[in-house]
Scaffold this motif. Structure first.
Motif, PDB file in Angstrom:
ATOM      1  N   ALA A  82       8.766 -11.292  -7.539  1.00 10.48           N
ATOM      2  CA  ALA A  82       9.371 -10.032  -7.981  1.00 10.48           C
ATOM      3  C   ALA A  82       8.340  -8.921  -8.123  1.00 10.48           C
ATOM      4  O   ALA A  82       8.639  -7.754  -7.911  1.00 10.48           O
ATOM      5  CB  ALA A  82      10.094 -10.240  -9.310  1.00 10.48           C
ATOM      6  N   SER A  83       7.074  -9.258  -8.449  1.00  6.48           N
ATOM      7  CA  SER A  83       6.072  -8.227  -8.688  1.00  6.48           C
ATOM      8  C   SER A  83       5.447  -7.683  -7.405  1.00  6.48           C
ATOM      9  O   SER A  83       4.732  -6.701  -7.441  1.00  6.48           O
ATOM     10  CB  SER A  83       4.970  -8.783  -9.589  1.00  6.48           C
ATOM     11  OG  SER A  83       4.327  -9.845  -8.917  1.00  6.48           O
ATOM     12  N   VAL A  84       5.702  -8.311  -6.259  1.00  5.30           N
ATOM     13  CA  VAL A  84       5.084  -7.883  -5.009  1.00  5.30           C
ATOM     14  C   VAL A  84       6.092  -7.076  -4.198  1.00  5.30           C
ATOM     15  O   VAL A  84       7.225  -7.480  -4.025  1.00  5.30           O
ATOM     16  CB  VAL A  84       4.604  -9.108  -4.195  1.00  5.30           C
ATOM     17  CG1 VAL A  84       3.987  -8.654  -2.884  1.00  5.30           C
ATOM     18  CG2 VAL A  84       3.620  -9.913  -5.005  1.00  5.30           C
ATOM     19  N   THR A  85       5.649  -5.929  -3.706  1.00  2.00           N
ATOM     20  CA  THR A  85       6.522  -5.088  -2.891  1.00  2.00           C
ATOM     21  C   THR A  85       5.907  -4.956  -1.502  1.00  2.00           C
ATOM     22  O   THR A  85       4.708  -5.160  -1.319  1.00  2.00           O
ATOM     23  CB  THR A  85       6.672  -3.691  -3.521  1.00  2.00           C
ATOM     24  OG1 THR A  85       5.382  -3.089  -3.552  1.00  2.00           O
ATOM     25  CG2 THR A  85       7.248  -3.775  -4.921  1.00  2.00           C
ATOM     26  N   PRO A  86       6.707  -4.574  -0.488  1.00  2.00           N
ATOM     27  CA  PRO A  86       6.164  -4.398   0.855  1.00  2.00           C
ATOM     28  C   PRO A  86       5.048  -3.364   0.922  1.00  2.00           C
ATOM     29  O   PRO A  86       4.218  -3.384   1.809  1.00  2.00           O
ATOM     30  CB  PRO A  86       7.362  -3.956   1.685  1.00  2.00           C
ATOM     31  CG  PRO A  86       8.541  -4.466   0.945  1.00  2.00           C
ATOM     32  CD  PRO A  86       8.149  -4.464  -0.503  1.00  2.00           C
ATOM     33  N   ALA A  87       4.979  -2.444  -0.023  1.00  2.00           N
ATOM     34  CA  ALA A  87       3.939  -1.418  -0.013  1.00  2.00           C
ATOM     35  C   ALA A  87       2.592  -1.984  -0.455  1.00  2.00           C
ATOM     36  O   ALA A  87       1.609  -1.263  -0.515  1.00  2.00           O
ATOM     37  CB  ALA A  87       4.342  -0.262  -0.913  1.00  2.00           C
ATOM     38  N   ALA A  88       2.520  -3.292  -0.781  1.00  2.00           N
ATOM     39  CA  ALA A  88       1.284  -3.892  -1.271  1.00  2.00           C
ATOM     40  C   ALA A  88       0.258  -4.116  -0.158  1.00  2.00           C
ATOM     41  O   ALA A  88      -0.873  -4.458  -0.452  1.00  2.00           O
ATOM     42  CB  ALA A  88       1.586  -5.215  -1.956  1.00  2.00           C
ATOM     43  N   ILE A  89       0.632  -3.933   1.098  1.00  2.00           N
ATOM     44  CA  ILE A  89      -0.323  -4.095   2.201  1.00  2.00           C
ATOM     45  C   ILE A  89      -1.310  -2.942   2.126  1.00  2.00           C
ATOM     46  O   ILE A  89      -0.920  -1.780   2.099  1.00  2.00           O
ATOM     47  CB  ILE A  89       0.391  -4.114   3.565  1.00  2.00           C
ATOM     48  CG1 ILE A  89       1.331  -5.314   3.641  1.00  2.00           C
ATOM     49  CG2 ILE A  89      -0.614  -4.133   4.704  1.00  2.00           C
ATOM     50  CD1 ILE A  89       2.156  -5.352   4.893  1.00  2.00           C
ATOM     51  N   PRO A  90      -2.606  -3.259   2.056  1.00  2.00           N
ATOM     52  CA  PRO A  90      -3.589  -2.185   1.880  1.00  2.00           C
ATOM     53  C   PRO A  90      -3.633  -1.266   3.091  1.00  2.00           C
ATOM     54  O   PRO A  90      -3.547  -1.712   4.223  1.00  2.00           O
ATOM     55  CB  PRO A  90      -4.916  -2.937   1.717  1.00  2.00           C
ATOM     56  CG  PRO A  90      -4.684  -4.272   2.334  1.00  2.00           C
ATOM     57  CD  PRO A  90      -3.222  -4.567   2.169  1.00  2.00           C
ATOM     58  N   PRO A  91      -3.803   0.035   2.863  1.00  2.00           N
ATOM     59  CA  PRO A  91      -3.897   0.971   3.988  1.00  2.00           C
ATOM     60  C   PRO A  91      -5.252   0.829   4.685  1.00  2.00           C
ATOM     61  O   PRO A  91      -6.225   0.386   4.094  1.00  2.00           O
ATOM     62  CB  PRO A  91      -3.768   2.348   3.323  1.00  2.00           C
ATOM     63  CG  PRO A  91      -4.229   2.121   1.922  1.00  2.00           C
ATOM     64  CD  PRO A  91      -3.855   0.704   1.573  1.00  2.00           C
ATOM     65  N   VAL A  92      -5.279   1.228   5.937  1.00  2.00           N
ATOM     66  CA  VAL A  92      -6.511   1.154   6.732  1.00  2.00           C
ATOM     67  C   VAL A  92      -7.149   2.528   6.749  1.00  2.00           C
ATOM     68  O   VAL A  92      -6.504   3.532   7.018  1.00  2.00           O
ATOM     69  CB  VAL A  92      -6.194   0.682   8.168  1.00  2.00           C
ATOM     70  CG1 VAL A  92      -7.445   0.680   9.009  1.00  2.00           C
ATOM     71  CG2 VAL A  92      -5.572  -0.687   8.121  1.00  2.00           C
ATOM     72  N   ARG A 145      -3.900  -6.610  11.644  1.00  2.00           N
ATOM     73  CA  ARG A 145      -3.051  -6.175  10.539  1.00  2.00           C
ATOM     74  C   ARG A 145      -2.163  -7.330  10.102  1.00  2.00           C
ATOM     75  O   ARG A 145      -1.506  -7.955  10.928  1.00  2.00           O
ATOM     76  CB  ARG A 145      -2.161  -5.001  10.954  1.00  2.00           C
ATOM     77  CG  ARG A 145      -2.897  -3.739  11.306  1.00  2.00           C
ATOM     78  CD  ARG A 145      -3.380  -3.006  10.124  1.00  2.00           C
ATOM     79  NE  ARG A 145      -2.247  -2.588   9.314  1.00  2.00           N
ATOM     80  CZ  ARG A 145      -2.349  -2.066   8.130  1.00  2.00           C
ATOM     81  NH1 ARG A 145      -3.522  -1.900   7.599  1.00  2.00           N
ATOM     82  NH2 ARG A 145      -1.299  -1.705   7.456  1.00  2.00           N
ATOM     83  N   PRO A 146      -2.108  -7.621   8.813  1.00  2.00           N
ATOM     84  CA  PRO A 146      -1.237  -8.708   8.359  1.00  2.00           C
ATOM     85  C   PRO A 146       0.227  -8.283   8.434  1.00  2.00           C
ATOM     86  O   PRO A 146       0.551  -7.120   8.204  1.00  2.00           O
ATOM     87  CB  PRO A 146      -1.665  -8.917   6.912  1.00  2.00           C
ATOM     88  CG  PRO A 146      -2.229  -7.601   6.479  1.00  2.00           C
ATOM     89  CD  PRO A 146      -2.837  -7.004   7.716  1.00  2.00           C
ATOM     90  N   THR A 147       1.066  -9.230   8.785  1.00  2.00           N
ATOM     91  CA  THR A 147       2.497  -8.942   8.726  1.00  2.00           C
ATOM     92  C   THR A 147       2.913  -8.978   7.268  1.00  2.00           C
ATOM     93  O   THR A 147       2.223  -9.556   6.412  1.00  2.00           O
ATOM     94  CB  THR A 147       3.299  -9.981   9.524  1.00  2.00           C
ATOM     95  OG1 THR A 147       3.090 -11.256   8.933  1.00  2.00           O
ATOM     96  CG2 THR A 147       2.889  -9.993  10.982  1.00  2.00           C
ATOM     97  N   GLU A 148       4.019  -8.388   6.959  1.00  2.00           N
ATOM     98  CA  GLU A 148       4.478  -8.348   5.570  1.00  2.00           C
ATOM     99  C   GLU A 148       4.664  -9.767   5.031  1.00  2.00           C
ATOM    100  O   GLU A 148       4.239 -10.083   3.931  1.00  2.00           O
ATOM    101  CB  GLU A 148       5.784  -7.573   5.474  1.00  2.00           C
ATOM    102  CG  GLU A 148       6.327  -7.501   4.065  1.00  2.00           C
ATOM    103  CD  GLU A 148       7.660  -6.781   4.005  1.00  2.00           C
ATOM    104  OE1 GLU A 148       8.385  -7.012   3.029  1.00  2.00           O
ATOM    105  OE2 GLU A 148       7.976  -6.011   4.912  1.00  2.00           O
ATOM    106  N   ARG A 149       5.237 -10.647   5.825  1.00  2.00           N
ATOM    107  CA  ARG A 149       5.501 -12.018   5.384  1.00  2.00           C
ATOM    108  C   ARG A 149       4.194 -12.752   5.081  1.00  2.00           C
ATOM    109  O   ARG A 149       4.064 -13.381   4.040  1.00  2.00           O
ATOM    110  CB  ARG A 149       6.296 -12.755   6.453  1.00  2.00           C
ATOM    111  CG  ARG A 149       6.519 -14.201   6.139  1.00  2.00           C
ATOM    112  CD  ARG A 149       7.186 -14.905   7.313  1.00  2.00           C
ATOM    113  NE  ARG A 149       7.130 -16.328   7.155  1.00  2.00           N
ATOM    114  CZ  ARG A 149       8.165 -17.082   6.877  1.00  2.00           C
ATOM    115  NH1 ARG A 149       9.336 -16.545   6.729  1.00  2.00           N
ATOM    116  NH2 ARG A 149       8.022 -18.386   6.742  1.00  2.00           N
TER     117      ARG A 149
END
Length: 159
Positions: A82-92, A145-149
């Motif tokens: 619940a605490s992780v959102t798709p926006a958690a992927i760090p920007p490049v 780049r990591p996929t969201e999954r």
């Protein structure tokens, strides 16, 4: 030692083949012929089918097409806390395109990120030190780049 295929030898070959013996066994029983000679004669005679196939080992438990690796199915709840959102992927961060190496001058230990049009005269490669695969750290972050999954699974401790 010319072994000719007499009618008796052809009858014996046909009988042994239909009984399920291998080509090597038939060649030994007939004598004077090789396994390949037996196989060639079987094909020329058109003896394709057998009464009982000769299988030296156990039969396969599943057909060939179904032996592929099956990825285990993971429930969506297990990979998305619940605490992780798709926006958690760090920007490049952007990388300056300075192009330090050419195709001919790039070393094995240098980044091979292409800069510019490969058909143009000014085409270069990054040339910084490799850190991730064939690229420097900054270009490796762009290339891998990591996929969201995958990112969510890593954050959840599942990978």
């Amino acid at each position: 030692m010319p072994a000719t295929w007499t009618d008796d030898r052809v009858d014996t070959l046909t009988r042994l083949w239909r009984d399920g013996l291998s080509a090597s066994q038939i060649a030994r029983d007939l004598g004077g012929v090789t396994r390949n000679a037996v196989i060639g004669k079987v094909h020329r005679l058109g003896l394709s089918g057998r009464a009982a196939p000769h299988v030296p080992g156990a039969r396969r438990s599943e057909p060939r097409g179904e032996r592929r690796y099956r990825r285990p199915q993971i429930a969506a709840q297990a990979i998305r806390p619940a605490s992780v959102t798709p926006a958690a992927i760090p920007p490049v961060e952007p990388v300056p395109d300075t192009g330090l190496a050419t195709i001919l001058s790039v070393r094995w230990s240098q980044c091979r990120w292409p800069i510019g049009d490969p058909l143009a005269d000014g085409f270069r490669l990054c040339g910084r030190g490799k850190a991730r695969g064939a690229y420097c750290a900054a270009h490796g972050a762009l290339a891998y780049r990591p996929t969201e999954r995958n990112h969510l699974m890593k954050l959840a401790g599942l990978r």
